[in-house]
Structure formats: C-alpha cells, structure tokens
Design a protein around this motif. Structure first.
Motif, PDB file in Angstrom:
ATOM      1  N   ARG A   1       0.018   4.149   0.929  1.00  0.00           N
ATOM      2  CA  ARG A   1      -0.242   5.020   2.079  1.00  0.00           C
ATOM      3  C   ARG A   1       0.388   4.491   3.354  1.00  0.00           C
ATOM      4  N   CYS A   2       0.175   3.191   3.644  1.00  0.00           N
ATOM      5  CA  CYS A   2       0.605   2.684   4.948  1.00  0.00           C
ATOM      6  C   CYS A   2       1.725   1.648   4.842  1.00  0.00           C
TER       7      CYS A   2
ATOM      8  N   CYS B   1      -6.976   2.054   5.246  1.00  0.00           N
ATOM      9  CA  CYS B   1      -5.759   1.551   5.867  1.00  0.00           C
ATOM     10  C   CYS B   1      -5.979   1.322   7.356  1.00  0.00           C
TER      11      CYS B   1
ATOM     12  N   HIS C   1      -4.945   0.460   0.106  1.00  0.00           N
ATOM     13  CA  HIS C   1      -6.099  -0.129   0.771  1.00  0.00           C
ATOM     14  C   HIS C   1      -7.293   0.796   0.586  1.00  0.00           C
TER      15      HIS C   1
ATOM     16  N   CYS D   1       0.841  -1.197   0.000  1.00  0.00           N
ATOM     17  CA  CYS D   1       0.000   0.000   0.000  1.00  0.00           C
ATOM     18  C   CYS D   1       0.875   1.244   0.000  1.00  0.00           C
TER      19      CYS D   1
HETATM   20 ZN   LIG Z   1      -2.804   1.005   3.441  1.00  0.00          ZN
END
Ligand SMILES: [Zn+2]
Length: 170
Positions: free
Chosen positions: A74-75, A140, A137, A72
């Motif tokens: 973002r995370c 997340c 995701h 992912c």
């Molecule tokens: Zn994520």
C-alpha cells in the motif's frame, strides 16, 4: 565459477550419517531474495538435517529462520516480518529419475541430489517461498495510506493480517 560464499554439501553423506549442517547466510548475498526486500542487512539462519526417511530414501529437513523487511504493497514502506520455515526433501540420483516421479501432494519434495549440493540456493528458495505475496502494514503511516485501505477495511482485522504474515504459504 566460484562465488566464495556458496554453501555446498554432499547430501548422500549427510543423509547416511544423519548429520546436520547449519550456519548463516547474509541477505545481501542472496540476490533473488534481497531483490524482494526493503532492506538487505541481516542474515538468515539455516539448519539442514540429513536422514534416511521412512521409505528408505536419502532425505533432509531444512529449517530457515530470520527477520526480514519486505515492502508494503500500500505505502511502499518497510514491513518487518519473520521467516520461520521448515521443509522436507528427499534426494534422487539423476534428472531422469526426477522427471519420472509422479507429482503428488506428499509434503516431501524430491530434489536432484549431489555431492556438491547447493544448500545456499535451497535456503534462498525456501525464504522466497515464505514471503507474503502482498505484504501490508496493519496500519500504514502517512496520508496516502488513509485513502487506500483495500476491500477488507485494513485496520479492522489486525490479527488476521498478523497471522497471514506469520503463516505464509503452507
Ligand atoms: Zn504500508
């Protein structure tokens, strides 16, 4: 140099006989692909079906399928997705011919054919093309994600995100 796991085939013979080869390739054996994955356990199934296409050229259809986990954006956590790709190719006999072909937007891509064509590399390439550029995701887990939702509001469009994971490049 041999890798022992390379999958090769005679594409001229495959096309002429309209034969098909299929099997599985371990993700861990595909270095360029597995470098982009969160987990290298598992395998992709492939099936390459030879044919003479409507223009009389030796050709093949390749299908590549299997679950993979990308990271992912973002995370950094793993995102489960499925690769489900189909592509059409036709084969030319030498580099010069390949170089002379005009670039068009026909769905079939020309490839340099061989009696020891590297099917494994083609499968890997198709899988890499299928990976999303920026996997995320829908939502997340964890605190860091809550502060970084992205411009489209993240969770507002879960189905759009799912669709973009499914239909990747074409
Ligand atoms: Zn994520």
């Amino acid at each position: 140099m041999t890798t022992g796991r390379a999958v090769t085939c005679d594409v001229w013979d495959l096309a002429r006989r309209r034969a098909c080869i299929e099997g599985e390739l371990a993700l861990g054996d595909m270095r360029r692909l597995s470098g982009q994955l969160a987990d290298t356990a598992g395998a992709l199934r492939y099936r390459m079906s030879g044919m003479i296409d409507e223009r009389g050229r030796p050709a093949a259809r390749l299908e590549v399928r299997g679950p993979v986990q990308v990271r992912c954006d973002r995370c950094g956590g793993a995102v489960q997705m499925g690769i489900d790709e189909q592509a059409r190719f036709y084969f030319v006999a030498d580099e010069d011919e390949l170089g002379r072909l005009p670039i068009d937007d026909a769905p079939e891509e020309p490839l340099l054919g061989s009696r020891r064509f590297d099917v494994g590399s083609l499968v890997e390439e198709q899988a890499i093309l299928a990976l999303p550029i920026s996997p995320r995701h829908d939502e997340c887990a964890g605190a860091s994600a809550a502060t970084d939702r992205g411009p489209d509001g993240g969770t507002q469009r879960p189905f759009a995100a799912l669709a973009s994971l499914k239909k990747l490049r074409r």
